[in-house]
Scaffold this motif. Structure first.
Motif, PDB file in Angstrom:
ATOM      1  N   LYS A   1       0.699  -0.904  -0.176  1.00 46.97           N
ATOM      2  CA  LYS A   1      -0.093   0.066   0.385  1.00 46.97           C
ATOM      3  C   LYS A   1       0.664   1.447  -0.038  1.00 46.97           C
ATOM      4  CE  LYS A   1      -4.105  -0.859   2.315  1.00 46.97           C
ATOM      5  NZ  LYS A   1      -4.786  -0.441   3.635  1.00 46.97           N
ATOM      6  N   GLU A   2       1.902   1.264   0.481  1.00 48.08           N
ATOM      7  CA  GLU A   2       2.650   1.943   0.413  1.00 48.08           C
ATOM      8  C   GLU A   2       3.044   2.635  -0.796  1.00 48.08           C
ATOM      9  OE1 GLU A   2       3.552  -0.532   2.523  1.00 48.08           O
ATOM     10  OE2 GLU A   2       2.566   1.006   4.031  1.00 48.08           O
TER      11      GLU A   2
ATOM     12  N   LYS B   1       1.149   8.785  -4.973  1.00 48.15           N
ATOM     13  CA  LYS B   1       0.178   9.989  -5.095  1.00 48.15           C
ATOM     14  C   LYS B   1       0.722  11.139  -4.722  1.00 48.15           C
ATOM     15  CE  LYS B   1      -4.057   9.289  -3.398  1.00 48.15           C
ATOM     16  NZ  LYS B   1      -5.013   8.798  -2.597  1.00 48.15           N
TER      17      LYS B   1
ATOM     18  N   ALA C   1       0.681   5.196  -2.158  1.00 49.86           N
ATOM     19  CA  ALA C   1       1.346   6.342  -1.067  1.00 49.86           C
ATOM     20  C   ALA C   1       2.333   7.666  -1.981  1.00 49.86           C
ATOM     21  CB  ALA C   1       1.430   6.829   0.231  1.00 49.86           C
TER      22      ALA C   1
ATOM     23  N   ARG D   1      -7.760   7.476  -6.620  1.00 48.64           N
ATOM     24  CA  ARG D   1      -7.067   6.173  -7.150  1.00 48.64           C
ATOM     25  C   ARG D   1      -7.354   6.403  -8.849  1.00 48.64           C
ATOM     26  NH1 ARG D   1      -6.830   1.634  -4.118  1.00 48.64           N
ATOM     27  NH2 ARG D   1      -9.081   2.450  -2.879  1.00 48.64           N
TER      28      ARG D   1
END
Ligand code: CTP
Ligand code: MG
Length: 557
Positions: free
Chosen positions: A99-100, A106, A103, A125
C-alpha cells in the motif's frame, strides 16, 4: 488494440477453451463428477478486497508502450499484477505489492489546472497518464470486459460436438474473468475512499452476480456500504466509568440508511471522478444510489446495511460450487431467457436473473436423486460458528462444504436442460410456490403470478414484480424449447467439415432469434401470433436453410 490483434486473441482464447471444454466433458461423461475446490466465500472476498486497496486505475493515451509505463510506475514500488483494457479509452489496472507504493505514487501526482473551470481537489486512485515524450511502438494486450456478441456465441456453440459441450462453452464465453472481477473490487475500493471520509472503518462490499459465481461479463455491480465495523457496541467492564459517542438519531434504521446514502450519493456525484448519472432512489424497499462508473463501464447500485442480500449471494455461491453442472445450467438458462426477452435490462414485470437462478436451483433439488440439497439441509449441517441471524431472519448455512454429502446424481447437462424446460413447462404456477428452503413446492401464501419464496426473508416473494403475461411467456417458451430439444433436426450437428460455418444446432438453435421472433415475444411489437406448431415448423425450416448467420436483430446482452 488493433482489430486483427483482438481477433487473434479471441481465436486463441477459443481454441484454449475448446480443449478445456472437451476435458471437462470427458470428466462429466466418465461419471466422475468432481466437486469444485471451494475456498471459504468470505476469505476469497477479503483477499480480493485487500488486493484492490493496493491498486490504481489509470487512464492512458491511446497509443502506449507497456514497458515504458511499467518502468515509470515501478519507480514507486514493486508491481504485483497489471492489465490493460479499453472502454471509453485505454485503461490500466495496476496492483502494487504494498500500500505504501500507492502513497508514493500519489505523492508524485499533480492536480490538473483546467481552463475556464475549476477542479475539485479530491485525490482518488483514478489517475490519468500524460505522455509528452516519444511514444514508441504500441505494445499492449487488452483484456475484454464485455461478452462476445450473440452471433459469435451461436457460431461457437455450433462448432461444439454435444449439447453438454455447448453449455460449457457458453459458460466459459460469458462468465466474469479474473480481470473483470478485480476491476469490480477496485471500483468498490475507490468508492470506499469517499465513504471513509465519514466512516473510516466502513467497507464497500460487492454482492449479487459479481461474486455469486453466476455473473456474466457486462452485468451490473451491486455494492453495499457495510457499517457493521462502525456500529459494533462494546460494553466496557471495569472501573464503572465509560465513554460513548454522542450521536444523531433517526426515526428508524431505514431513516438512518436513507440519510447516509443521501450524503454518500451526493459526495459520489460531486467529488468522485468517473461517476456519472447519479440517481438517489431512497424510497425503494431497499434504498439505493445508482450511477455509471465510466472508466470501468459498470452500472452501479450502492445500498447500505444490506446484509441479507450478502448472505443470499453466499448461498448462491455455495450452490454454484457444489456441482459444476449448476453453473452450466444457470448460465445457459439465463442466456436463453435474455435472448428471448424473458429477462430484461430494464426493471419491470420481467422475471429477474435472481428469480431465474432460484428456479434452476429448485429444479435441481427435485431430481431423483437430487443434484442439490435443500437450504434446511445446509442449515442443519452448520456448526456453532456458522450461526447467523440478521434482523430476526435465520441466515445460517454450513461453511465447511466438505460436510455436504451429495446424492450421486449423474444426469448429463443435455438431460437437465431438456427436463428443466419440461418441468417449468408444466409446473402448477397457479397454485404452487417455489421454496428452496424446504426443497418442495407449497401452496401459494398470497396471490401473485409467480411466487418464489425469498430464501432468508421467508415472508417475501422474490418475484413479486412478475405479472401473468410474463409468466405465460416463460411457460410457453419452456414448452417450445422442450419440444425443440426432442426434434432430430435440432439435435443433429451437420457433418459438413468443409463448410465455413456449421448451421446452428442444439443449444445454438434454441438461441436463434427466429424462435423468439416467430413466437412473437421479441420486443413489444404487436404481432399476430401463429399457432405454435406453425411457428416451430418455420424455425426448423430456417434451421435447415441457415448457414450459421443468426440474423441481425439480437443485441449482445
Ligand atoms: N436480491 C434479493 N431479492 C430480490 C432481488 C435481489 O435478495 N428480489 C439480492 C440477491 O442476492 C441478488 C442481489 O440482490 O443476487 C442482486 O440483485 P440483482 O442485481 O437483481 O441480481 P443479480 O444476481 O446480481 O443478477 P444480475 O446479473 O441480473 O445483476
Ligand atoms: Mg446484479
Amino acid at each position: 488494440c488493433p482489430n486483427s490483434d483482438l481477433q487473434a486473441q479471441r481465436r486463441l482464447a477459443r481454441t484454449t477453451f475448446a480443449t478445456k471444454a472437451q476435458a471437462i466433458n470427458k470428466t462429466l461423461h466418465a461419471g466422475t463428477l468432481k466437486r469444485l475446490d471451494v475456498e471459504s466465500f468470505s476469505s476469497i472476498q477479503d483477499e480480493r478486497r485487500e488486493r484492490a486497496e493496493r491498486s490504481v486505475l489509470i487512464s492512458c493515451p491511446p497509443k502506449i508502450n507497456e514497458r515504458k509505463i511499467l518502468d515509470y510506475l515501478s519507480k514507486h514500488g514493486d508491481i504485483r499484477n497489471y492489465f490493460f483494457y479499453q472502454t471509453y479509452g485505454m485503461y490500466a489496472v495496476v496492483e502494487f505489492s504494498s500500500k505504501e507504493s500507492i502513497a508514493a505514487l500519489k505523492g508524485s501526482c499533480t492536480i490538473p489546472s483546467v481552463q475556464h473551470e475549476a477542479s475539485v481537489p479530491f485525490k482518488s486512485r483514478l489517475l490519468s497518464l500524460k505522455w509528452t515524450g516519444s511514444i514508441g511502438p504500441t505494445t499492449v494486450k487488452c483484456h475484454e470486459q464485455l461478452p462476445i456478441s450473440i452471433n459469435e456465441l451461436i457460431q461457437q456453440l455450433s462448432e461444439q460436438e454435444s449439447i453438454d459441450q455447448q453449455m460449457q462453452c457458453l459458460t466459459e464465453a460469458y462468465q466474469l474473468t479474473e480481470e473483470n472481477i478485480s476491476l469490480r473490487f477496485l471500483v468498490c475500493s475507490l468508492l470506499r475512499d469517499i465513504a471513509a471520509a465519514y466512516f473510516p472503518e466502513s467497507i464497500i462490499r460487492p454482492f449479487g452476480s459479481t461474486v455469486n459465481s453466476f455473473g456474466k461479463l457486462g452485468c451490473d455491480l451491486d455494492m453495499f456500504l457495510d457499517l457493521d465495523g462502525v456500529s459494533v457496541q462494546n460494553q466496557r467492564k471495569g472501573s464503572g466509568l465509560s465513554l460513548e459517542y454522542q450521536v444523531k438519531r433517526g426515526a428508524s434504521e431505514r431513516n438512518v440508511t436513507q440519510s447516509i446514502l443521501s450524503v454518500i450519493g451526493e459526495c459520489v456525484d460531486q467529488f468522485s471522478p468517473g461517476c456519472v448519472g447519479v440517481q438517489k432512489i431512497l424510497n425503494a424497499r431497499v434504498p439505493l444510489v445508482r450511477f455509471s462508473h465510466q472508466p470501468s463501464g459498470f452500472q452501479c447500485d450502492l445500498t447500505a446495511n444490506n446484509r441479507v442480500a450478502m448472505k443470499s449471494t453466499e448461498l448462491l455461491y455455495v450452490y454454484g460450487s457444489l456441482d459444476a453442472r449448476v453453473r452450466y445450467l444457470v448460465f445457459t438458462v439465463r442466456c436463453w431467457a435474455r435472448v428471448h426477452g424473458i429477462t430484461s435490462g430494464i426493471p419491470g414485470a420481467w422475471i429477474t436473473n435472481f428469480s431465474l437462478t432460484v428456479l434452476v436451483l429448485f429444479f435441481l433439488q427435485q431430481r431423483t436423486p437430487a443434484v442439490l440439497p435443500t437450504l434446511d439441509q445446509l442449515r442443519d449441517l452448520a456448526g456453532p460458528s456458522d450461526k447467523c441471524v440478521i434482523e430476526e431472519n435465520d441466515c445460517t448455512i454450513v461453511s465447511d462444504l466438505s460436510k455436504i454429502k451429495l446424492q450421486g446424481n449423474t444426469d448429463t447437462l443435455e438431460k437437465l436442460l431438456q427436463e428443466f424446460f419440461e418441468f417449468y413447462g408444466s409446473f402448477a404456477f397457479n397454485r404452487s410456490s417455489i421454496n428452496i428452503r424446504k426443497g418442495r413446492e407449497q401452496n401459494k401464501p398470497e396471490a401473485a403470478a409467480l411466487y418464489i419464496q425469498n430464501p432468508f426473508e421467508t415472508s417475501l416473494n422474490v418475484s413479486k414484480n412478475v405479472n401473468a403475461t410474463q409468466l405465460e411467456r416463460f411457460v410457453a417458451l419452456c414448452r417450445e424449447s422442450a419440444w425443440l430439444l426432442q426434434q432430430g433436426e435440432v439435435l443433429k450437428r451437420s457433418a459438413t467439415p468443409s463448410a465455413d460455418q456449421i448451421p446452428p444446432w442444439g443449444l445454438a438453435a434454441l438461441l436463434l432469434p427466429s424462435v423468439a421472433e416467430s413466437a412473437g415475444v421479441k420486443g413489444r411489437r404487436k404481432k399476430k401470433r401463429e399457432p405454435a406448431s406453425e411457428r416451430i415448423k418455420t424455425l426448423l425450416q430456417s434451421l435447415k436453410s441457415s448457414r450459421g448467420g443468426a440474423g441481425e436483430k439480437q443485441s449482445s446482452d
